[in-house]
Design an enzyme around this catalytic site. Structure first.
Site, PDB file in Angstrom:
ATOM      1  N   LYS A 204      50.985  37.224  38.808  1.00  0.00           N
ATOM      2  CA  LYS A 204      51.439  38.344  39.139  1.00  0.00           C
ATOM      3  C   LYS A 204      52.444  38.526  40.093  1.00  0.00           C
ATOM      4  CE  LYS A 204      46.638  39.722  37.694  1.00  0.00           C
ATOM      5  NZ  LYS A 204      45.243  39.773  37.909  1.00  0.00           N
ATOM      6  N   GLY A 301      39.222  44.769  34.731  1.00  0.00           N
ATOM      7  CA  GLY A 301      38.234  45.480  33.903  1.00  0.00           C
ATOM      8  C   GLY A 301      38.864  46.427  32.575  1.00  0.00           C
TER       9      GLY A 301
END
Ligand code: HSE
Length: 335
Positions: A204, A301
């Protein structure tokens, strides 16, 4: 009313989240885009597992069956790993199909070639979901910090490791129990090795590096440490001292050199990232005009990731020109 025809590649936690959000928010898409969004196909490994899906959706393990669907507008990609995701997305772009990806491992390495391919074929790639889950860091930097030059990023970029560190500290549970909870909640990867050893946060950070600095540091020169060696005892001692371990990713320029590091640090309560707990991610972005902006939000999530991907969808279909067309990606040569 015309429809946007979409395919899902992958039907794990994220794929199911996209399906759910698309299904539940059609009214919003009608308002924003003047169109509904229809899932016409889903790529899965084992089609017989998904007999409950509506019959009008093609459920297949054969990508060819998906990519040959007439007038397919967009693919959402939520597969893990470099291949076959890269080949699938390359193929989709060559057929002038928009792409929205959550695949950070693949995108950290291949952003440049995919963006180039998108430009050639006059389509777009949305990649907000690759970095910080539902927290909109990519488009904040890309769209809202254009005059500013970002100088430094200091961030928590992996939801699973932050969840584990928080659970071990606040509830005194052990590493394995905390990891099992993170898996159960859909935060961890199917193989959580990359969450734990810092690779996911590193990927990332490299995506942010390319976006901000138009380059990445030489990968094997970046110090990368995970949370696997932080003991319960060390965490409890830190807590007694009003300190917390946080897994921190940092990148910035020192002179002409990009300096990056991904490692667990012991933070005192005065540190801006001290209070970022649970699955939340935080990205402190320091720029030359505005100073430091910190974005905080769910870093993993089902719904947060789906949120980032459907926001990409709306951005792509609302904006006729390819904002990424001037995007200065270069090849990741040195790995
Ligand atoms: N496993 C990842 C995390 C998912 O925990 O941050 C979001 O990229």
């Amino acid at each position: 009313m015309t429809k946007i025809k979409a395919a899902l590649l992958g039907y794990g936690t994220v794929g199911q989240g996209i399906h759910e959000v698309l299904h539940e928010h059609q009214e919003r898409f009608r308002t924003l885009l003047g169109k509904e969004v229809e899932i016409v196909a889903i790529l899965v490994q084992n089609p017989s597992k998904y007999r409950d899906l509506p019959e009008n959706i093609v459920v297949t393990k054969d990508f060819e069956k998906i990519i040959t669907i007439p007038e397919l507008d967009v693919v959402f990609e939520a597969i893990v790993g470099e291949e076959p995701a890269l080949s699938y997305l390359t193929h989709a772009l060559e057929k002038s199909i928009h792409v929205i990806t959550a695949n950070k491992m693949m995108f950290a390495k291949h952003a440049n070639s995919l963006l180039e391919k998108a430009r050639e074929n006059h389509v777009k790639i949305g990649f907000e979901a690759t970095t910080a889950g539902g927290t909109p860091v990519i488009r904040t930097i890309e769209q809202l910090l254009q005059v500013n030059q970002v100088e430094k990023i200091e961030a928590i970029l992996n939801g699973t490791s932050n969840y584990i560190l928080t659970a071990m500290s606040e509830r005194s549970i052990d590493f394995e129990t905390a990891l099992a909870e993170a898996k159960e909640k859909g935060y961890a990867e199917a193989d959580p090795a990359n969450d734990i050893d810092g690779t996911d946060a590193f990927n990332k950070l490299m995506i942010l590096s390319q976006l901000i600095f138009n380059e990445q540091p030489v990968w094997n020169k970046v110090e990368k440490t995970g949370i696997q060696d932080i003991t319960s005892t060390a965490i409890q001692t830190a807590q007694e001292n009003n300190e917390k371990y946080k897994h921190i990713a940092v990148i910035g320029k020192e002179g002409d050199q990009l300096k990056a590091e991904v490692s667990p640090l012991l933070l005192s309560s005065s540190h801006p990232l001290y209070n970022i707990d649970g699955v939340d991610n935080a990205i402190a972005i320091t720029s030359n005009i505005v100073g430091t902006i910190t974005l905080i939000g769910p870093g993993a999530g089902k719904l947060p990731t789906a949120s980032a991907m459907v926001e990409d969808l709306v951005d792509i279909f609302q904006n006729g020109t390819n904002r990424h067309s001037t995007y200065p990606y270069k090849d990741q040569a040195a790995v």
